[in-house]
Design a protein around this motif. Structure first.
Motif, short mmCIF file in Angstrom:
data_model
loop_
_atom_site.label_atom_id
_atom_site.label_comp_id
_atom_site.label_asym_id
_atom_site.label_seq_id
_atom_site.Cartn_x
_atom_site.Cartn_y
_atom_site.Cartn_z
N LEU A 263 0.84 -1.20 0.00
CA LEU A 263 0.00 0.00 0.00
C LEU A 263 0.87 1.25 0.00
O LEU A 263 1.79 1.37 0.82
CB LEU A 263 -0.91 0.00 1.24
N VAL A 264 0.58 2.17 -0.93
CA VAL A 264 1.35 3.41 -1.02
C VAL A 264 0.38 4.60 -1.03
O VAL A 264 -0.21 4.93 -2.06
CB VAL A 264 2.22 3.46 -2.29
N PRO A 265 0.17 5.25 0.13
CA PRO A 265 -0.62 6.48 0.14
C PRO A 265 0.14 7.58 -0.62
O PRO A 265 1.36 7.68 -0.50
CB PRO A 265 -0.73 6.83 1.63
N LEU B 119 -2.32 2.07 -4.87
CA LEU B 119 -2.11 3.51 -4.70
C LEU B 119 -3.35 4.11 -4.05
O LEU B 119 -4.47 3.90 -4.52
CB LEU B 119 -1.89 4.18 -6.05
N MET B 120 -3.13 4.86 -2.98
CA MET B 120 -4.28 5.43 -2.25
C MET B 120 -4.13 6.93 -2.10
O MET B 120 -3.06 7.43 -1.73
CB MET B 120 -4.38 4.79 -0.86
N HIS B 121 -5.20 7.65 -2.40
CA HIS B 121 -5.22 9.10 -2.17
C HIS B 121 -6.43 9.44 -1.32
O HIS B 121 -7.55 9.00 -1.59
CB HIS B 121 -5.30 9.86 -3.49
N ALA C 70 -1.50 5.65 -11.55
CA ALA C 70 -1.54 4.18 -11.55
C ALA C 70 -1.21 3.63 -12.94
O ALA C 70 -0.44 2.67 -13.08
CB ALA C 70 -2.92 3.70 -11.10
N LYS C 71 -1.78 4.23 -13.97
CA LYS C 71 -1.53 3.80 -15.35
C LYS C 71 -0.06 3.96 -15.71
O LYS C 71 0.57 3.05 -16.26
CB LYS C 71 -2.40 4.61 -16.31
N THR D 216 -6.15 1.24 -7.43
CA THR D 216 -6.31 2.54 -6.78
C THR D 216 -7.39 2.50 -5.72
O THR D 216 -8.35 1.73 -5.80
CB THR D 216 -6.66 3.64 -7.80
N ILE D 217 -7.19 3.36 -4.72
CA ILE D 217 -8.20 3.58 -3.67
C ILE D 217 -8.33 5.08 -3.49
O ILE D 217 -7.34 5.77 -3.21
CB ILE D 217 -7.79 2.94 -2.33
#
Length: 276
Positions: free
Chosen positions: A9-11, A38-40, A59-60, A72-73
């Motif tokens: 997980l990478v915020p 990937l989280m924002h 992400a792409k 993605t999140i």
């Protein structure tokens, strides 16, 4: 039943330091055959559609560059709350968090990053500084006599085997603990032998002084370490909020990536069992 997928997980806030943290996750994602999530986390003042577009584009781009599957999140609210919800739900192998320039002790109470590290049920790697080696040659393993510090040994072996790295043990003695020196040296040698028996090169050294965090970081620089492994504390008293725990101090001052492991009962992500 399908096997559980491995997740890193990478915020991200799309700023430079979180992008550097993302780039540091690539090798471990490959070694562990993990997907990158990937989280924002956006707040009410941020345009949701714009945030979603930026996240999807990142992400792409990442997937095209690395051939690693990226998901993605997108969430709204407090980053600390939402990221830790995601950690509890996804049970990632690791979380990568990019930190900006030095965080003052006075600002610790409001730092979401420190709260994530302290309360995360998954190991967290915090990334500061702009330049990091692509890979890992030396892992610094500070040891003391608490039972919690022993939980790091298996994880150090695991990471060293991923990267073909060596482990450097640092026995840390506060000036007020010199009467424990022989016990700590014996323990350090025991850990060294165990790591070597698992096929990982290992050395050890003892340092004495007053500021443990500074001793750890200075020695990490001296041996050109690529990663420092520490234990974070799940509970922090009021005094420690203002002076910072040793773990927070190491994270705060270290230009070298720091892997924080919370000392608690949880699913072990390593395939090794430490006898200590």
């Amino acid at each position: 039943m399908a096997a559980k997928e491995n997740i890193i997980l990478v915020p991200t806030d799309f700023q430079e330091q979180s992008l550097i943290a993302l780039s540091q996750s690539y090798n471990l994602a490959r070694f562990t055959k993990s997907k990158i999530y990937l989280m924002h986390v956006f707040d009410k003042g941020e345009d949701k559609k714009q945030a979603e577009d930026r996240l999807n584009q990142l992400a792409k781009d990442t997937q095209q560059k690395t051939n690693i599957e990226v998901k993605t999140i997108l969430a709204e609210g407090n980053p600390f709350v939402e990221v830790n919800k995601a950690i509890d739900r996804l049970e990632p192998l690791l979380v990568f968090i990019g930190l900006n320039s030095e965080i003052s002790a006075a600002g610790i109470l409001g730092q979401n990053a420190f709260r994530m590290v302290r309360e995360s049920t998954a190991p967290v790697i915090t990334i500061k500084g702009k330049v990091h080696r692509d890979g890992c040659k030396t892992i610094l393993l500070p040891l003391d006599l608490t039972k919690e510090t022993r939980e790091k040994v298996g994880k150090a072996i695991e990471f060293a085997k991923y990267f073909g790295a060596k482990v450097q043990i640092l026995s840390v003695l506060d000036k007020n603990q010199e009467n424990f020196e022989n016990k700590l040296l014996s323990y350090s040698n025991q850990v060294k032998r165990y790591i070597q028996e698992n096929g990982v090169p290992c050395g050890n050294k003892t340092v004495r002084g007053k500021n443990i965090a500074e001793m750890v970081v200075n020695y990490a620089k001296e041996v050109d370490a690529d990663l420092i492994m520490i234990m974070s504390k799940a509970e922090v008293n009021l005094k420690e909020f203002f002076i910072g725990t040793t773990a927070q101090q190491v994270i705060n001052i270290s230009p070298i990536p720091v892997l924080s492991i919370r000392p608690m009962v949880r699913k072990d992500t390593t395939s090794f069992t430490s006898p200590f």
